[in-house]
Write an enzyme that holds these catalytic residues in place. Structure first.
Site, short mmCIF file in Angstrom:
data_model
loop_
_atom_site.label_atom_id
_atom_site.label_comp_id
_atom_site.label_asym_id
_atom_site.label_seq_id
_atom_site.Cartn_x
_atom_site.Cartn_y
_atom_site.Cartn_z
N SER A 262 0.89 -1.26 0.12
CA SER A 262 -0.13 0.03 -0.04
C SER A 262 0.91 1.37 0.11
O SER A 262 1.97 1.19 0.59
CB SER A 262 -1.01 0.07 1.27
OG SER A 262 -1.60 1.13 1.32
N TYR B 68 -2.25 -1.08 10.27
CA TYR B 68 -2.45 -1.26 8.90
C TYR B 68 -1.14 -0.83 8.01
O TYR B 68 -0.41 -1.55 7.31
CB TYR B 68 -3.65 -0.41 8.11
CG TYR B 68 -3.75 -0.96 6.85
CD1 TYR B 68 -4.08 -1.88 6.11
CD2 TYR B 68 -3.48 0.22 5.90
CE1 TYR B 68 -4.39 -2.35 4.92
CE2 TYR B 68 -3.71 0.37 4.39
CZ TYR B 68 -4.09 -1.32 4.17
OH TYR B 68 -4.22 -1.37 2.66
#
Length: 286
Positions: A154, A167
């Site tokens: 990401s 995350y």
């Protein structure tokens, strides 16, 4: 010898009848990647928790490819289940040529508010599940002297934002793991590429951002799963280190690391009124 290994990797640029395993294939980037490789004639192996959705995706893949497609429901947070599933895939389908690790979930909570159980599960799925799958498949690829491993991380690993600490930590781990894996596997002619998507327009935000505040702030930066999948699949058969979607996030991440204090200030101003959000659980990274 290196020229021969490079030549073998180039053969993967034609995906017809190649076996491509995709995790998180029931939705989002994983699903879009499954459709993209199916259109190129691949034999698609789909892995995720939701058996009903996997079967639906498999049916669509067969329509695109005219080739078999397989669905294997599994909880990627369970190492024993992963081992059993990979053994089954090897026996029922064959040796995997390409793996696209797209499974993952996020949690839009502050670091101090994140439930330890959620933290544990996020690392199990986003990091350990990816590592366990990659370890098994990479070992077989070494024996064949070719293969491709695509790990979806990401842009959060490059440009961190508030309320995504765990995350971000999992995706940073994916980038670090992939960087070392690339060094170890390149001599065997195996591609290792990291994909860093920015915010992706999927159902991730429907759960993670019920107030709509976060999505409103990043609306101009969102991309579609299809765009990420196209960019991702286009790298197969090439020794590409990483790709970032959209591309301008790559430049922004470089600026952030050159001037982190300034980057933190801008990010804090952008997200300063961001409230707490609910957990987002989906086999679909953003």
């Amino acid at each position: 010898m290196m020229m021969n290994l490079s030549s073998q990797l180039k053969e993967l640029r034609n995906l017809k009848n190649r076996i491509v395993l995709i995790t998180g294939a029931s939705s989002g980037i994983g699903q879009a990647a499954a459709f993209e490789v199916a259109r190129k004639g691949a034999i698609v192996v789909l892995v995720a928790r939701n058996e009903l959705k996997l079967n639906q995706v498999a049916q669509q893949c067969m329509l695109y490819s005219g080739r078999p497609a397989y669905a294997f429901p599994v909880d990627l947070g369970q190492v024993g289940a992963i081992d059993d599933t990979l053994t089954k895939i090897n026996h029922e389908v064959g040796a995997v040529d390409v793996v696209i690790n797209a499974a993952g979930f996020g949690d839009m909570e502050s670091a101090v508010d994140t439930d330890p159980a959620v933290t544990d599960q996020m690392f199990r799925v986003n990091v350990l599940g990816l590592i366990y799958i990659t370890r098994r498949l990479a070992s077989a690829m070494i024996d064949k002297h070719y293969g491709a491993i695509i790990n979806v991380a990401s842009v959060a690993a490059k440009i961190p934002t508030p309320n995504s600490a765990v995350y971000t930590a999992t995706k940073t781990a994916v980038v670090g793991y992939s960087d070392v894996l690339r060094q170890e596997l390149r001599p065997f002619g195996i591609q290792v590429t990291t994909v860093n998507p920015g915010p992706v327009a999927t159902n991730f935000f429907n759960v993670a951002d019920q107030s709509g505040n976060y999505l409103a702030k990043v609306a101009n930066f969102t991309v579609t799963p299809q765009l990420v999948a196209e960019r991702l699949v286009d790298t197969i058969g090439y020794h590409v280190r990483e790709i970032t979607v959209p591309r301008y996030f790559s430049a922004l991440s470089k600026v952030y690391h050159i001037w982190p204090d300034g980057g933190d200030f801008v990010i804090e101003q952008l997200f300063k009124d961001r409230g707490k959000h609910q957990q987002a659980s989906a086999e679909d990274p953003s």
